[in-house]
Design a protein around this motif. Structure first.
Motif, PDB file in Angstrom:
ATOM      1  N   GLY A 105      -4.184   1.729  -6.567  1.00 23.05           N
ATOM      2  CA  GLY A 105      -4.770   0.491  -6.047  1.00 23.05           C
ATOM      3  C   GLY A 105      -5.491  -0.291  -7.129  1.00 23.05           C
ATOM      4  O   GLY A 105      -5.373  -1.515  -7.214  1.00 23.05           O
TER       5      GLY A 105
ATOM      6  N   ASP B 279      -5.653   3.903  -2.015  1.00 22.69           N
ATOM      7  CA  ASP B 279      -4.601   4.311  -2.941  1.00 22.69           C
ATOM      8  C   ASP B 279      -5.161   4.747  -4.299  1.00 22.69           C
ATOM      9  O   ASP B 279      -4.380   5.083  -5.195  1.00 22.69           O
ATOM     10  CB  ASP B 279      -3.596   3.180  -3.126  1.00 22.69           C
TER      11      ASP B 279
ATOM     12  N   PRO C 192       0.841  -1.203   0.000  1.00 24.21           N
ATOM     13  CA  PRO C 192       0.000   0.000   0.000  1.00 24.21           C
ATOM     14  C   PRO C 192       0.871   1.246   0.000  1.00 24.21           C
ATOM     15  O   PRO C 192       2.020   1.217   0.451  1.00 24.21           O
ATOM     16  CB  PRO C 192      -0.798  -0.115   1.296  1.00 24.21           C
ATOM     17  N   ARG C 193       0.337   2.343  -0.500  1.00 30.51           N
ATOM     18  CA  ARG C 193       1.096   3.601  -0.496  1.00 30.51           C
ATOM     19  C   ARG C 193       0.687   4.486   0.671  1.00 30.51           C
ATOM     20  O   ARG C 193       1.484   4.787   1.545  1.00 30.51           O
ATOM     21  CB  ARG C 193       0.881   4.351  -1.806  1.00 30.51           C
ATOM     22  N   ARG C 194      -0.560   4.921   0.685  1.00 31.83           N
ATOM     23  CA  ARG C 194      -1.008   5.864   1.724  1.00 31.83           C
ATOM     24  C   ARG C 194      -0.939   5.249   3.110  1.00 31.83           C
ATOM     25  O   ARG C 194      -0.452   5.868   4.046  1.00 31.83           O
ATOM     26  CB  ARG C 194      -2.421   6.350   1.430  1.00 31.83           C
TER      27      ARG C 194
END
Length: 173
Positions: A146, A142, A27-29
């Motif tokens: 995502g 995301d 995941p990014r956030r």
């Protein structure tokens, strides 16, 4: 190639910006926020533990109290670190899904379908044994990234998840 000729290899949602189809899903956030919590908890609880009040040279908070207070920050940091380490690592053999509590190894042929809709915050995999596995590494939070990662996962499942048909391979007797 001239400007009026269409690109024979257009970018599609199944082709992420990086070229490695077997790159880990992360995941990014959520990872960014979790890492902020890790460092924030260590710094805040460390500073507070160091600055707990004393009266007339006698500590109201002893060293054990200060260590316990800081250890509470360490516990928060460890929980956030576990969230930051969410991943799904694909290989030719299958997919290793690391969620908050459980890490699970799946073969591509076990995965029947991918769900990334409705109110679910992350991808869910439906397995051939009627079980469902969450893939917390691919999150709706995301946004387009995502969705792109979910498409890459679907492409991997389609490419590697089909069981070999012996009649097609020419091995049938």
């Amino acid at each position: 190639m001239s400007d009026d000729m269409p690109d024979p290899y257009p970018a599609t949602p199944r082709q992420p910006h990086h070229q490695d189809a077997f790159a880990p899903f992360r995941p990014r956030r959520g990872r960014f926020v979790a890492l902020g919590i890790v460092w924030g908890a260590l710094i805040i609880f460390g500073v507070i533990a160091a600055l707990l009040p004393t009266v007339s040279g006698h500590a109201l908070w002893g060293i054990v109290d200060r260590l316990m207070f800081f250890s509470f920050g360490v516990i928060i940091a460890l929980l956030a670190w576990r969230f930051a380490s969410l991943s799904a690592v694909p290989s030719r053999e299958g997919l290793v899904v690391r969620n908050l509590v459980v890490t699970r190894r799946l073969e591509w042929t076990q995965i029947v379908s991918v769900q990334f809709g409705g109110g679910a915050p992350w991808v869910s995999l439906d397995l051939d044994d009627l079980d469902t596995v969450a893939v917390m590494a691919i999150q709706k939070a995301d946004g387009a990234f995502g969705e792109q990662e979910a498409s890459r996962l679907v492409a991997l499942i389609q490419a590697l998840g089909e069981p070999a048909d012996p009649e097609v391979d020419g091995n049938a007797s």
